[in-house]
Design a protein around this motif. Sequence first.
Motif, PDB file in Angstrom:
ATOM      1  N   UNK A   1      27.344  69.120  91.160  1.00  0.00           N
ATOM      2  CA  UNK A   1      28.326  69.796  90.308  1.00  0.00           C
ATOM      3  C   UNK A   1      27.658  70.727  89.303  1.00  0.00           C
ATOM      4  N   UNK A   2      26.512  70.300  88.757  1.00  0.00           N
ATOM      5  CA  UNK A   2      25.814  71.164  87.814  1.00  0.00           C
ATOM      6  C   UNK A   2      25.236  72.379  88.523  1.00  0.00           C
ATOM      7  N   UNK A   3      24.772  72.203  89.746  1.00  0.00           N
ATOM      8  CA  UNK A   3      24.259  73.338  90.517  1.00  0.00           C
ATOM      9  C   UNK A   3      25.336  74.384  90.717  1.00  0.00           C
ATOM     10  N   UNK A   4      26.554  73.946  91.016  1.00  0.00           N
ATOM     11  CA  UNK A   4      27.657  74.890  91.178  1.00  0.00           C
ATOM     12  C   UNK A   4      28.029  75.529  89.845  1.00  0.00           C
ATOM     13  N   UNK A   5      27.999  74.746  88.781  1.00  0.00           N
ATOM     14  CA  UNK A   5      28.394  75.257  87.465  1.00  0.00           C
ATOM     15  C   UNK A   5      27.478  76.385  87.001  1.00  0.00           C
ATOM     16  N   UNK A   6      26.168  76.236  87.239  1.00  0.00           N
ATOM     17  CA  UNK A   6      25.225  77.266  86.798  1.00  0.00           C
ATOM     18  C   UNK A   6      25.047  78.375  87.837  1.00  0.00           C
ATOM     19  N   UNK A   7      25.744  78.242  88.970  1.00  0.00           N
ATOM     20  CA  UNK A   7      25.692  79.294  89.986  1.00  0.00           C
ATOM     21  C   UNK A   7      24.524  79.197  90.926  1.00  0.00           C
ATOM     22  N   UNK A   8      23.856  78.039  90.961  1.00  0.00           N
ATOM     23  CA  UNK A   8      22.719  77.882  91.864  1.00  0.00           C
ATOM     24  C   UNK A   8      23.173  77.696  93.309  1.00  0.00           C
ATOM     25  N   UNK A   9      24.319  77.065  93.495  1.00  0.00           N
ATOM     26  CA  UNK A   9      24.969  76.965  94.802  1.00  0.00           C
ATOM     27  C   UNK A   9      26.410  77.414  94.628  1.00  0.00           C
ATOM     28  N   UNK A  10      27.051  77.901  95.679  1.00  0.00           N
ATOM     29  CA  UNK A  10      28.367  78.510  95.517  1.00  0.00           C
ATOM     30  C   UNK A  10      29.518  77.524  95.397  1.00  0.00           C
ATOM     31  N   UNK A  11      29.331  76.246  95.777  1.00  0.00           N
ATOM     32  CA  UNK A  11      30.484  75.358  95.827  1.00  0.00           C
ATOM     33  C   UNK A  11      30.044  73.931  95.513  1.00  0.00           C
ATOM     34  N   UNK A  12      30.939  73.181  94.841  1.00  0.00           N
ATOM     35  CA  UNK A  12      30.646  71.776  94.548  1.00  0.00           C
ATOM     36  C   UNK A  12      31.751  70.878  95.068  1.00  0.00           C
ATOM     37  N   UNK A  13      32.352  71.275  96.162  1.00  0.00           N
ATOM     38  CA  UNK A  13      33.382  70.431  96.755  1.00  0.00           C
ATOM     39  C   UNK A  13      34.706  70.492  96.036  1.00  0.00           C
ATOM     40  N   UNK A  14      35.012  71.615  95.387  1.00  0.00           N
ATOM     41  CA  UNK A  14      36.321  71.790  94.786  1.00  0.00           C
ATOM     42  C   UNK A  14      36.466  71.259  93.374  1.00  0.00           C
ATOM     43  N   UNK A  15      35.368  70.894  92.706  1.00  0.00           N
ATOM     44  CA  UNK A  15      35.443  70.421  91.325  1.00  0.00           C
ATOM     45  C   UNK A  15      35.208  71.592  90.385  1.00  0.00           C
ATOM     46  N   UNK A  16      36.154  71.837  89.493  1.00  0.00           N
ATOM     47  CA  UNK A  16      36.024  72.922  88.526  1.00  0.00           C
ATOM     48  C   UNK A  16      35.689  72.313  87.170  1.00  0.00           C
ATOM     49  N   UNK A  17      34.417  72.329  86.815  1.00  0.00           N
ATOM     50  CA  UNK A  17      33.974  71.674  85.592  1.00  0.00           C
ATOM     51  C   UNK A  17      34.058  72.590  84.389  1.00  0.00           C
ATOM     52  N   UNK A  18      34.355  71.995  83.248  1.00  0.00           N
ATOM     53  CA  UNK A  18      34.412  72.714  81.983  1.00  0.00           C
ATOM     54  C   UNK A  18      33.089  72.526  81.238  1.00  0.00           C
ATOM     55  N   UNK A  19      32.861  73.335  80.188  1.00  0.00           N
ATOM     56  CA  UNK A  19      31.598  73.227  79.451  1.00  0.00           C
ATOM     57  C   UNK A  19      31.301  71.821  78.933  1.00  0.00           C
ATOM     58  N   UNK A  20      32.325  71.100  78.456  1.00  0.00           N
ATOM     59  CA  UNK A  20      32.075  69.758  77.932  1.00  0.00           C
ATOM     60  C   UNK A  20      31.538  68.842  79.018  1.00  0.00           C
ATOM     61  N   UNK A  21      32.072  68.954  80.236  1.00  0.00           N
ATOM     62  CA  UNK A  21      31.596  68.126  81.337  1.00  0.00           C
ATOM     63  C   UNK A  21      30.196  68.539  81.750  1.00  0.00           C
ATOM     64  N   UNK A  22      29.930  69.839  81.754  1.00  0.00           N
ATOM     65  CA  UNK A  22      28.595  70.316  82.095  1.00  0.00           C
ATOM     66  C   UNK A  22      27.565  69.795  81.099  1.00  0.00           C
ATOM     67  N   UNK A  23      27.915  69.799  79.821  1.00  0.00           N
ATOM     68  CA  UNK A  23      27.015  69.266  78.803  1.00  0.00           C
ATOM     69  C   UNK A  23      26.725  67.785  79.052  1.00  0.00           C
ATOM     70  N   UNK A  24      27.777  67.042  79.405  1.00  0.00           N
ATOM     71  CA  UNK A  24      27.605  65.612  79.664  1.00  0.00           C
ATOM     72  C   UNK A  24      26.721  65.366  80.885  1.00  0.00           C
ATOM     73  N   UNK A  25      26.889  66.172  81.927  1.00  0.00           N
ATOM     74  CA  UNK A  25      26.068  65.999  83.126  1.00  0.00           C
ATOM     75  C   UNK A  25      24.609  66.328  82.842  1.00  0.00           C
TER      76      UNK A  25
END
Length: 428
Positions: free
Chosen positions: A360-384
């Motif tokens: 999910x973090x890889x998708x959030x930062x744009x390292x991979x194009x997809x994380x299986x349909x999870x749209x994470x917000x900044x707060x979740x990205x910070x937690x991960x």
Amino acid sequence: MHATLDGLLAPWDAELEARYPGDDGSRQPVHTVYVPGDRYTAGLVPEWAARAREAVDASGGVGRLVDLLGIGAGSGDGLADAVAERVRAKLAVEAIEDLRIDFEDGFGDRGDAAEDAAVAAAARELARAEAQGTATPFSGIRIKCLEAATRRRGVRTLALFVAELVAARAARGHPGLPDGFVVTLAKVTAPEQVEAMALACERVEEANGLEPGNLRFEVQVETPQALLAADGTATVARLVHAAPGRVTALHYGTYDYSASLGIAAAYQSMEHPAADHAKSVMQLAVAGTGVRLSDGSTNVLPVGDRQAVDAAWRLHGRLVRRSLERGYYQGWDLHPAQLPSRFAATYAFYREDAVSALARLAAYVGFVPDAGGVLDEPATAKAMAWFLGRGVDCGALTEAEVRAATGLDRAGLDAVRVSGHAPQPVAG
């Protein structure tokens, strides 16, 4: 209107920033090992590491321990092997993360002369351990509480230990206190005791030429009064803020707290409903403050015959995992044979959940194009990012694994943790 609102809210803005700065991202040990003050020597960590390895070897090896705890059972994903490999490595290089030299319950009341001698000897041994490379990343002492009966003895131990340690380190060309040094204040009942402890630390700093604020302490929550005051307010919330910059953590005391509520010995446990209630309130009190939270211990030790050892390991592993799932990332260990189950349960927790967090973090930062349909917000990205950083700190994950999966080096991971924004992934 904006100026009016700014003026109206300015006091709260300042209080919010001062009282709730958030976690600073520094390493938190996964456990604290307590040893009686007169039994500590510079060779204790290698001795405990050897005894931990002997315990698992005598019971069939680390692989069998991992299987016993149900790690990776039937998954076929290599989790069990990965955890076993890391537990072996941990016991070889860093078997204890945090060590508390105990001059409270683990030492008892033996008179001033005996305690003074043990305090001075332990301080010199800690400096010697640091010099020979056998010190733990985090260390400290536990002193007797500031109730009237033990107040003078507790402060005397604090002052003597710090003076001896500073002198022993200075003789080796190392000024001040070791990094990660902290004092544990036992059986706290009121914010006034935390304030008094802060004053004692200030005086000890002055006496030893230490920078103001250098001497910090953690508060043990093991009395009902530490949770609930006579007027019905939550004392623990006031404890956290009673000494800004000094209090580093709240530690739950399993057995003192349980006993104080009249819970029979057979039912005193980290998972008793009373324990869960206390820790939930503690968790609320420290949220956003930067003060850490630690669970307590189990006194069911992996000793005796094979059946008794296996049962104790299963219990310990389950309790460690239970604490982690509830957001308590630290606990107490009381015996060398608890180290393998501590690390096995901890590593399984991080490695299992890292699979999803990395993707999910890889998708959030744009390292991979997809994380299986999870749209994470900044707060979740910070937690991960925070979660993955903790996994790296304790040895469950490596920086190379995180970088390969997300494109982020440790600096990039920390940047996401702080801001929630995606930095440029690291190439290669």
